[in-house]
Design a protein around this motif. Sequence first.
Motif, mmCIF file in Angstrom:
data_model
loop_
_atom_site.group_PDB
_atom_site.id
_atom_site.type_symbol
_atom_site.label_atom_id
_atom_site.label_comp_id
_atom_site.label_asym_id
_atom_site.label_seq_id
_atom_site.Cartn_x
_atom_site.Cartn_y
_atom_site.Cartn_z
ATOM 1 N N LEU A 171 40.578 20.273 -76.577
ATOM 2 C CA LEU A 171 40.982 19.628 -77.470
ATOM 3 C C LEU A 171 40.887 18.783 -77.620
ATOM 4 C CD1 LEU A 171 43.941 21.302 -79.730
ATOM 5 C CD2 LEU A 171 41.791 22.485 -80.076
ATOM 6 N N SER A 172 40.968 17.323 -77.054
ATOM 7 C CA SER A 172 40.391 16.131 -76.300
ATOM 8 C C SER A 172 39.121 16.424 -76.326
ATOM 9 C CB SER A 172 41.794 15.621 -75.687
ATOM 10 O OG SER A 172 40.886 15.417 -74.258
ATOM 11 N N ILE A 173 38.647 17.019 -75.736
ATOM 12 C CA ILE A 173 37.792 16.982 -75.169
ATOM 13 C C ILE A 173 36.331 17.092 -76.543
ATOM 14 C CG2 ILE A 173 35.175 17.829 -74.390
ATOM 15 C CD1 ILE A 173 36.849 18.884 -71.971
ATOM 16 N N ILE A 174 36.820 18.365 -77.551
ATOM 17 C CA ILE A 174 36.232 18.943 -78.478
ATOM 18 C C ILE A 174 36.201 17.227 -79.546
ATOM 19 C CG2 ILE A 174 36.144 20.146 -80.012
ATOM 20 C CD1 ILE A 174 36.666 21.899 -78.611
ATOM 21 N N ASN A 175 37.054 16.599 -79.341
ATOM 22 C CA ASN A 175 37.869 15.821 -80.407
ATOM 23 C C ASN A 175 37.085 14.413 -80.340
ATOM 24 O OD1 ASN A 175 39.485 14.431 -82.067
ATOM 25 N ND2 ASN A 175 40.919 13.141 -80.464
ATOM 26 N N GLN A 176 36.447 14.063 -79.096
ATOM 27 C CA GLN A 176 35.819 13.459 -78.724
ATOM 28 C C GLN A 176 34.281 13.557 -78.815
ATOM 29 O OE1 GLN A 176 35.729 10.634 -75.334
ATOM 30 N NE2 GLN A 176 37.820 11.200 -74.653
ATOM 31 N N SER A 177 33.515 14.630 -79.144
ATOM 32 C CA SER A 177 32.531 15.040 -79.186
ATOM 33 C C SER A 177 32.147 15.234 -80.030
ATOM 34 C CB SER A 177 32.735 16.822 -78.290
ATOM 35 O OG SER A 177 32.995 17.750 -79.454
ATOM 36 N N MET A 178 32.577 15.427 -81.978
ATOM 37 C CA MET A 178 32.243 15.179 -82.929
ATOM 38 C C MET A 178 33.654 14.277 -83.547
ATOM 39 S SD MET A 178 33.080 19.278 -83.583
ATOM 40 C CE MET A 178 31.615 19.618 -82.646
ATOM 41 N N GLY A 179 31.930 14.008 -84.624
ATOM 42 C CA GLY A 179 33.727 12.900 -85.822
ATOM 43 C C GLY A 179 32.544 12.104 -86.806
ATOM 44 N N LEU A 180 32.954 11.344 -86.981
ATOM 45 C CA LEU A 180 31.771 10.243 -88.278
ATOM 46 C C LEU A 180 31.883 9.444 -87.807
ATOM 47 C CD1 LEU A 180 35.114 10.620 -91.652
ATOM 48 C CD2 LEU A 180 31.971 11.630 -90.980
ATOM 49 N N VAL A 181 30.491 8.850 -88.245
ATOM 50 C CA VAL A 181 30.036 7.808 -87.391
ATOM 51 C C VAL A 181 29.667 6.346 -88.039
ATOM 52 C CG1 VAL A 181 29.277 8.785 -84.631
ATOM 53 C CG2 VAL A 181 28.224 8.603 -87.501
ATOM 54 N N ILE A 182 29.411 5.348 -88.035
ATOM 55 C CA ILE A 182 29.174 4.556 -89.269
ATOM 56 C C ILE A 182 27.847 3.848 -88.655
ATOM 57 C CG2 ILE A 182 29.364 1.584 -89.977
ATOM 58 C CD1 ILE A 182 32.422 2.367 -89.843
ATOM 59 N N VAL A 183 26.785 4.416 -89.192
ATOM 60 C CA VAL A 183 25.197 4.302 -88.765
ATOM 61 C C VAL A 183 24.370 3.734 -89.830
ATOM 62 C CG1 VAL A 183 24.447 6.281 -89.644
ATOM 63 C CG2 VAL A 183 23.633 5.393 -87.334
ATOM 64 N N ARG A 184 23.347 2.390 -88.495
ATOM 65 C CA ARG A 184 22.809 1.777 -89.383
ATOM 66 C C ARG A 184 21.191 2.172 -88.962
ATOM 67 N NH1 ARG A 184 24.765 -4.123 -89.366
ATOM 68 N NH2 ARG A 184 25.935 -3.310 -91.199
ATOM 69 N N TYR A 185 20.207 2.237 -90.173
ATOM 70 C CA TYR A 185 19.211 2.505 -89.280
ATOM 71 C C TYR A 185 18.510 1.120 -89.759
ATOM 72 C CZ TYR A 185 20.170 6.973 -90.805
ATOM 73 O OH TYR A 185 21.391 8.582 -90.551
ATOM 74 N N THR A 186 17.704 0.549 -88.625
ATOM 75 C CA THR A 186 16.301 -0.407 -88.596
ATOM 76 C C THR A 186 15.366 -0.211 -89.972
ATOM 77 O OG1 THR A 186 16.452 -0.317 -86.668
ATOM 78 C CG2 THR A 186 15.441 -1.664 -87.378
ATOM 79 N N ASN A 190 31.459 9.358 -76.323
ATOM 80 C CA ASN A 190 31.528 10.721 -76.836
ATOM 81 C C ASN A 190 30.516 11.463 -76.843
ATOM 82 O OD1 ASN A 190 31.169 8.005 -79.550
ATOM 83 N ND2 ASN A 190 33.626 10.291 -79.549
ATOM 84 N N ILE A 191 28.887 11.489 -75.875
ATOM 85 C CA ILE A 191 27.859 11.910 -75.637
ATOM 86 C C ILE A 191 28.942 12.566 -74.020
ATOM 87 C CG2 ILE A 191 25.758 11.648 -76.595
ATOM 88 C CD1 ILE A 191 25.215 9.667 -74.273
ATOM 89 N N ALA A 192 29.002 12.320 -72.975
ATOM 90 C CA ALA A 192 29.925 11.945 -72.169
ATOM 91 C C ALA A 192 31.102 14.034 -72.731
ATOM 92 C CB ALA A 192 30.859 11.626 -71.410
ATOM 93 N N ALA A 193 31.012 13.329 -74.059
ATOM 94 C CA ALA A 193 32.186 14.841 -73.916
ATOM 95 C C ALA A 193 31.643 15.960 -74.401
ATOM 96 C CB ALA A 193 33.007 14.343 -74.632
ATOM 97 N N ALA A 194 30.220 15.563 -75.274
ATOM 98 C CA ALA A 194 29.936 16.593 -76.183
ATOM 99 C C ALA A 194 28.697 17.128 -73.943
ATOM 100 C CB ALA A 194 28.670 16.038 -76.230
ATOM 101 N N ALA A 195 28.333 16.672 -73.164
ATOM 102 C CA ALA A 195 28.287 17.173 -72.281
ATOM 103 C C ALA A 195 29.096 18.153 -71.239
ATOM 104 C CB ALA A 195 26.918 15.842 -71.002
ATOM 105 N N ILE A 196 30.137 17.412 -70.973
ATOM 106 C CA ILE A 196 31.483 18.049 -69.890
ATOM 107 C C ILE A 196 31.570 20.393 -71.502
ATOM 108 C CG2 ILE A 196 33.500 18.527 -70.230
ATOM 109 C CD1 ILE A 196 34.006 15.295 -70.333
ATOM 110 N N ILE A 197 31.363 19.941 -72.699
ATOM 111 C CA ILE A 197 31.447 21.048 -73.295
ATOM 112 C C ILE A 197 30.030 21.266 -72.763
ATOM 113 C CG2 ILE A 197 31.223 22.106 -75.875
ATOM 114 C CD1 ILE A 197 33.162 20.062 -76.682
ATOM 115 N N ILE A 198 28.885 21.039 -73.053
ATOM 116 C CA ILE A 198 27.766 22.277 -72.242
ATOM 117 C C ILE A 198 28.040 22.832 -71.260
ATOM 118 C CG2 ILE A 198 24.731 21.508 -72.135
ATOM 119 C CD1 ILE A 198 25.735 22.017 -74.427
ATOM 120 N N LEU A 199 28.386 21.528 -69.993
ATOM 121 C CA LEU A 199 28.872 21.949 -68.923
ATOM 122 C C LEU A 199 29.706 22.769 -68.712
ATOM 123 C CD1 LEU A 199 28.820 21.062 -65.697
ATOM 124 C CD2 LEU A 199 30.641 20.141 -65.761
ATOM 125 N N ILE A 200 30.749 23.160 -69.615
ATOM 126 C CA ILE A 200 32.066 24.602 -69.389
ATOM 127 C C ILE A 200 30.966 25.595 -70.513
ATOM 128 C CG2 ILE A 200 33.882 24.579 -70.529
ATOM 129 C CD1 ILE A 200 34.837 22.003 -69.973
#
Lengths: 262, 398
Positions: free
Chosen positions: B43-58, B367-377
Motif C-alpha cells: 500500500l505504501s508503495i502504491i500510495n507513492q506511485s500515483m496521486g495529484l500533481v501541481i504541474v506547470r507547462y513552459t 514517486n517514480i522510484a515507487a512506480a519502478a518498484i511496482i514494475i519490478l514486483i
Amino acid sequence: MTETPFPNNAYAIELRNVDIFYGNFRAVKDINLQIEPRKITAIIGPSGCGKSTVIRCFNRMNDLVPSAHLNGEILFHGKNIYDPDVDPVQVRRLIGMVFQKPNPFPKSIYENIAWGARVNGYRGNMDDLVEQSLRQAALWDEVKDTLKKSALALSGGQQQRLCIARTLAVRPEIILMDEPCSALDPIATLKIEDLMRELSTQYTIIIVTHNMQQAARASDFTAFFTMDTDRAGIMVEYGPTSQIFTRPKDKRTEDYITGRFG
Amino acid sequence: MTDNDLMQRSPHLIRRHRNGKIGRAIFFLSTTIGLVALIVLILSIINQSMGLVIVRYTVEPATLSDKPLEDLESTELSAILTQRLKPSRLRTIERDTPLATLSRTQLYNLVMEEIVVPKVQKSFHLDESLFQRAKIEQIASEEYPGAHITFRSWINWNFIVGSLSKSPEIAGIRTALMGSLWIILITIVVAFPIGVGAAIYLEEYASSSSRINRIIQTNIDNLAGVPSIVYGILGLAIFVRSLGDLTQGRTVISAGLTMALLILPILIINAQEAIRAVPNSLRQASYGLGATQWQTIWHHVLPYALPGILTGTILSISRAFGETAPLILVGASSFINKDPSSLFSRFTVLPIQIYNWTSRPQDTFRNIAAAAIIILILTLLTLNAVAILLRNRFSKRV
C-alpha cells in the motif's frame, strides 16, 4: 560342495561359499545354494537373517548399496556374475526383480511395461508385447481399457502384478521376488501365488517371504535361514518344501516352523 | 464417576487442549503479522506511485494545436517541432536522429520534452489526493498561481517504454527493464544446466565417503550464505578484469555470469534436495529392469525431481532479479540511455535505477522510484508465474 548331481549349468543359479558384507559387518556367511530351474524356491527365516540381502545379490542389486561387497561365487550359466568382466546391467536384464512394495513408475500402465523393453533395445511390436506381458501377469482383462491411465491409480495388488508384467516384458530367465505380498491383502496375495505357479512353467522363481504358509503353499523348494551367534545370516537347511515343513532335519528349522504356527 | 466416563474431561486433558489452542493462536498471529506487513508495504508503495500533481507547462499545450497533443499525427507533431524549436537545437536533434525516422510516440515525447516541458511543481501521495483535495487546491492557488492540478499515475505506458531522462516527468525504465531481463536470461541459461548437472553428479554419482566430494559439498553449502557483494568482487576480478578480452568489460554478459555464480549454490542445494526426495524404490525398479544408471537418472530421477528443481530455480531467479550490490561492483551504468542489444552492451538494471532515484533530493524522483518498484514486483511475479506454469505442466504428466 557336498552334493552336485548335475554339472554347474544345470542349475538356474548357484551360490558358492558366499559371504556378504556391509562395510565391516558380515551380514551373511558361507551360503551354498543351488536353485533348480523352472521351480519356485522360497527363502524363509526370522527378521534380520539376511534373506533380502541374499536375494538382492542374485542380480547384483546390492551394488547400489555403496558399502556392500561380496566374497564367493554366484554362477549363472557357468559364469560368476560378480566377475569384473560381467556388466551388472546385463545381469539385471536376465534376472528380474519384483520388490516388497509395489513400485510402478509414475507413468501410464502401457509405459510401465514398454519402458523396460525399450531401454533394453526391444524392436518388435510394442503393443503385442504389452498385451502379452499383461496377459501373462493375469492383469490384461482388468486394465485393457485403461492402458493410458496412470499406473498409480491401480490397487496395490494390481500394481504388484503390473510390476511382475513389467519384469516379464524384458524376457528374464529368473524372477526374484522380495516379499512381494507383504503389502497386499489375502485375496491379492492368492492371485500372486496363482500367478507364480503359472509362471514357474517358464521361469525360475526365487521368493523371499515372511509368511510360512505362503512358502508351504506356493514353493517347490525351501531354504531356511537364521541368524548365527555373531548376527550373521546362515543357511540352516535347504530341500524340497514338503520335506522342510514335515520332516525338517535341523532342530532350528523345526523350532521356527512349529514355534510360530504350531 | 470413573476414569472411563466419556463426559468427564480430566484437568490434564483440559490443559492439553488449552496448550493446543495457545499454540494455534500464536501461529495464526505470526501469519497475520506477516500478511499485514506485506499489505502495508505494498500500500505504501502504491500510495507513492500515483496521486495529484501541481504541474506547470513552459508552453501551454493548448497554444500549440487545437486538438489535444496526444491525438496528433506524426506530420503535425514534426511540424510543431520545426516551427517552435530554436534552429540550432533542431539541427542538433536532426544530426542525431532525423525527425522523419522517428515514430509518433518518439515525436510526441520530443514535443513534450523540448517545447511543452511540463514541470511538476509538487506531487502528492494517493491518500492526500483522495482525502485532502481542498488543501491541495489551496496550496496550488497560493503557492503556484497559474499551475494546473492533474491526477498523475507515475506508472504508465510511457514510464515503462520510455528511456531514462534527467527529468522525472518523462523518465522511463525501458533500458533498466531490458537490462534486468537480459541479465536474468543469461543467468538462467548459464546457471540452470550447471546447477542441475552438479546436483545430479553430487547426488547420483559422487560417493559420499570420498573426501574431495565432502569438501565440495561443504563448500557449496557455505557459498550459499556468502554475501552477494563478495560475488560482485569475484565477478569484477574474473569476468570484468581477467576475462575482459572475452566479455569486453562491464557488459551484460559479465553481469549475467556474476549473477549465475551468485545463484549457483542455492540452485544446486535445492536441486539436490529435490533429487534426494526421489524415492529409492523408483531407482530400484529401473535398475531391476536392466536400465543403466544414465537411463535411470534421465527417465525417472530427473522427471520426478523436476518440479522441485524448478521451485528452487524460481527462488534463485527472484533473488537474482532483486540483487543490486554485485551489479554495482561489476559496473552497471548509473545513467544510460541505450538499450542493451547484445551480450556486450553496457547495462543498468531496475534495482539500481530504483536505488539511484531514491537517493535524489526531489520528491518526484521518489514517486517514480515507487512506480519502478511496482514494475519490478510485477515483472518478478510474471517470471515466477511462467516458471510455476512450467512446473505444473511437468508434474501433471505423471
